[in-house]
Design a protein around this motif. Structure first.
Motif, PDB file in Angstrom:
ATOM      1  N   GLU A  59     -29.672  45.202 -28.094  1.00  0.00           N
ATOM      2  CA  GLU A  59     -30.527  46.311 -28.516  1.00  0.00           C
ATOM      3  C   GLU A  59     -30.951  47.217 -27.361  1.00  0.00           C
ATOM      4  OE1 GLU A  59     -33.719  44.404 -30.561  1.00  0.00           O
ATOM      5  OE2 GLU A  59     -32.506  43.951 -32.340  1.00  0.00           O
ATOM      6  N   ALA A  60     -30.811  46.745 -26.126  1.00  0.00           N
ATOM      7  CA  ALA A  60     -31.148  47.566 -24.955  1.00  0.00           C
ATOM      8  C   ALA A  60     -29.871  47.815 -24.157  1.00  0.00           C
ATOM      9  CB  ALA A  60     -32.187  46.869 -24.091  1.00  0.00           C
ATOM     10  N   LEU A  61     -29.619  49.070 -23.838  1.00  0.00           N
ATOM     11  CA  LEU A  61     -28.378  49.449 -23.163  1.00  0.00           C
ATOM     12  C   LEU A  61     -28.711  50.162 -21.857  1.00  0.00           C
ATOM     13  CD1 LEU A  61     -25.288  49.563 -23.329  1.00  0.00           C
ATOM     14  CD2 LEU A  61     -25.503  51.734 -24.540  1.00  0.00           C
ATOM     15  N   ARG A 373     -33.456  44.229 -19.229  1.00  0.00           N
ATOM     16  CA  ARG A 373     -32.915  45.579 -19.399  1.00  0.00           C
ATOM     17  C   ARG A 373     -34.035  46.553 -19.768  1.00  0.00           C
ATOM     18  NH1 ARG A 373     -28.952  42.566 -22.387  1.00  0.00           N
ATOM     19  NH2 ARG A 373     -26.830  42.658 -21.535  1.00  0.00           N
ATOM     20  N   ARG A 374     -34.888  46.135 -20.691  1.00  0.00           N
ATOM     21  CA  ARG A 374     -35.943  47.032 -21.177  1.00  0.00           C
ATOM     22  C   ARG A 374     -36.939  47.396 -20.075  1.00  0.00           C
ATOM     23  NH1 ARG A 374     -35.372  44.568 -26.491  1.00  0.00           N
ATOM     24  NH2 ARG A 374     -34.995  46.246 -28.012  1.00  0.00           N
ATOM     25  N   THR A 375     -37.357  46.420 -19.275  1.00  0.00           N
ATOM     26  CA  THR A 375     -38.338  46.735 -18.227  1.00  0.00           C
ATOM     27  C   THR A 375     -37.730  47.652 -17.169  1.00  0.00           C
ATOM     28  OG1 THR A 375     -37.807  44.739 -16.930  1.00  0.00           O
ATOM     29  CG2 THR A 375     -39.570  44.562 -18.582  1.00  0.00           C
ATOM     30  N   ILE A 376     -36.445  47.458 -16.863  1.00  0.00           N
ATOM     31  CA  ILE A 376     -35.790  48.325 -15.880  1.00  0.00           C
ATOM     32  C   ILE A 376     -35.615  49.732 -16.451  1.00  0.00           C
ATOM     33  CG2 ILE A 376     -33.716  48.708 -14.496  1.00  0.00           C
ATOM     34  CD1 ILE A 376     -35.448  46.387 -13.535  1.00  0.00           C
ATOM     35  N   ILE A 377     -35.234  49.824 -17.712  1.00  0.00           N
ATOM     36  CA  ILE A 377     -35.087  51.138 -18.348  1.00  0.00           C
ATOM     37  C   ILE A 377     -36.403  51.909 -18.273  1.00  0.00           C
ATOM     38  CG2 ILE A 377     -34.801  52.311 -20.577  1.00  0.00           C
ATOM     39  CD1 ILE A 377     -32.703  50.153 -21.273  1.00  0.00           C
TER      40      ILE A 377
END
Length: 386
Positions: A59-61, A373-377
């Protein structure tokens, strides 16, 4: 390097001899136009837009290290949409070699530069919000200069083979077991490529003028020469190319510190890619936002690099934390080739596909430091916004 057997079969010798006519033929013309063309046939478009797998649960790209090459963004977008149909968070930024390109609200580039601290070429990923580089004249001029590196190296690569530069040729032959028949066959064909480049220069896409041109030319001969012969040619070419790279004048490049200074003046962000190839750059304490801890070419030290980043962040007082990235290093041009001419490892790379994020032992380290992925995005998007 593993030596390649030098015993040619009678069939292979005949095949090589049959291809040593020095005059450019109609077949050569057709082959040349095929390998320099950036136009996609319908079957190539179909290959590009159709992924080999669908990742419905991702779900996170996050993808900030990939190369569109000559493939139109509209086709790449269709592939990404098909691969990750349920994504809800994303940050995608293309990083063409020495050419600034955009995707959505962001622009990026992978730039070749020079680290004086350990006297070698390195690469940096540069990322920007689009409005930051709308009038970035200095950066664009720096990139235009550096872009010439790859075409310049191609010409030296070809000259090494055709003039020839005996020292390099002898070393490459010894390293790969290439015999005189193969060396002469390659020399004649590369001479043809040089002539065809000169004759068609004004019509050739600059994206095609790089070392891959030679590899692609000989790959089209697999049906006539057989895989074994072409593989031997490619091994020899690869060795020659490495020798050319080793001798390339590093003063051609801007220093990494100069590139970083210009990026920061524009409000951009910087990531160090595949650090296993550039270990000393991690010791220079450059002003960067993050490093790749995983890459298809650099997978051995992922957990160690994560621990290093975490330890450095724990000791930081004023500067922002170093971020953890993973790079897919996907080259979309590879997906336009016939399946039997693709580099299997490169063809397997996909935009946004970084399995290490989901590796259980890696995740253990990431979770305790609230890295995903989400925290880095979120963090990187905030930094790009300034």
């Amino acid at each position: 390097m593993k030596l390649i057997k030098t015993e040619n079969s009678e069939l292979e010798v005949r095949a090589l001899n049959a291809g040593t006519a020095k005059e450019i033929t109609e077949e050569d013309q057709t082959r040349f136009l095929q390998v320099v063309s950036t136009d996609l046939a319908p079957w190539q478009v179909e290959q590009v837009v159709t992924p080999s797998a669908v990742h419905a649960r991702q779900e996170a790209l996050l993808a900030v290290h990939w190369h569109p090459e000559f493939v139109p963004m509209e086709h790449i977008r269709k592939r990404v949409d098909a691969m990750f149909p349920n994504r809800t968070d994303e940050l995608l930024i293309p990083t063409q070699h020495n050419e600034l390109l955009s995707w959505g609200d962001y622009s990026g580039v992978e730039v070749d530069c020079f680290s004086s601290g350990f006297n070698r070429k390195v690469q940096l990923l540069l990322h920007f919000a689009n409005d930051r580089v709308k009038d970035a004249g200095v950066l664009k001029s720096m990139l235009a200069h550096t872009f010439k590196y790859r075409s310049g190296q191609l010409f030296e690569f070809m000259d090494t083979i055709t003039k020839p530069v005996e020292g390099r040729i002898d070393r490459a032959a010894k390293a790969t077991g290439a015999d005189s028949d193969l060396i002469e066959f390659v020399r004649i064909n590369v001479s043809k490529i040089q002539q065809l480049l000169d004759e068609n220069w004004s019509d050739i896409p600059r994206q095609s003028v790089k070392n891959k041109l030679l590899r692609n030319w000989f790959d089209t001969m697999r049906a006539d020469l057989g895989d074994n012969t072409v593989d031997r040619i490619q091994a020899y070419l690869k060795e020659v190319k490495q020798l050319v790279k080793q001798g390339f004048n590093l003063s051609f490049f801007y220093r990494a510190s100069e590139v970083i200074e210009e990026v920061r003046s524009l409000g951009g962000c910087i990531v160090i890619p595949h650090p296993e190839q550039f270990w000393p750059i991690l010791l220079r304490n450059y002003d960067v936002d993050g490093i790749e801890v995983w890459n298809p070419q650099s997978q051995e030290y992922t957990e160690f690099l994560i621990s290093v980043v975490n330890e450095q962040n724990a000791r930081r007082d004023s500067r922002r934390d170093m971020l953890v990235f993973m790079g897919d290093d996907c080259h979309m041009g590879e997906k336009t080739k016939p399946a039997d001419q693709q580099d299997e490892a490169k063809a397997a790379r996909e935009i946004g596909l970084q399995p290490a994020w989901d590796d259980l032992s890696v995740r253990k380290q990431l979770i305790v430091n609230n890295i995903s992925r989400r925290t880095i995005i979120k963090e990187y998007t905030d930094r790009l916004a300034g």
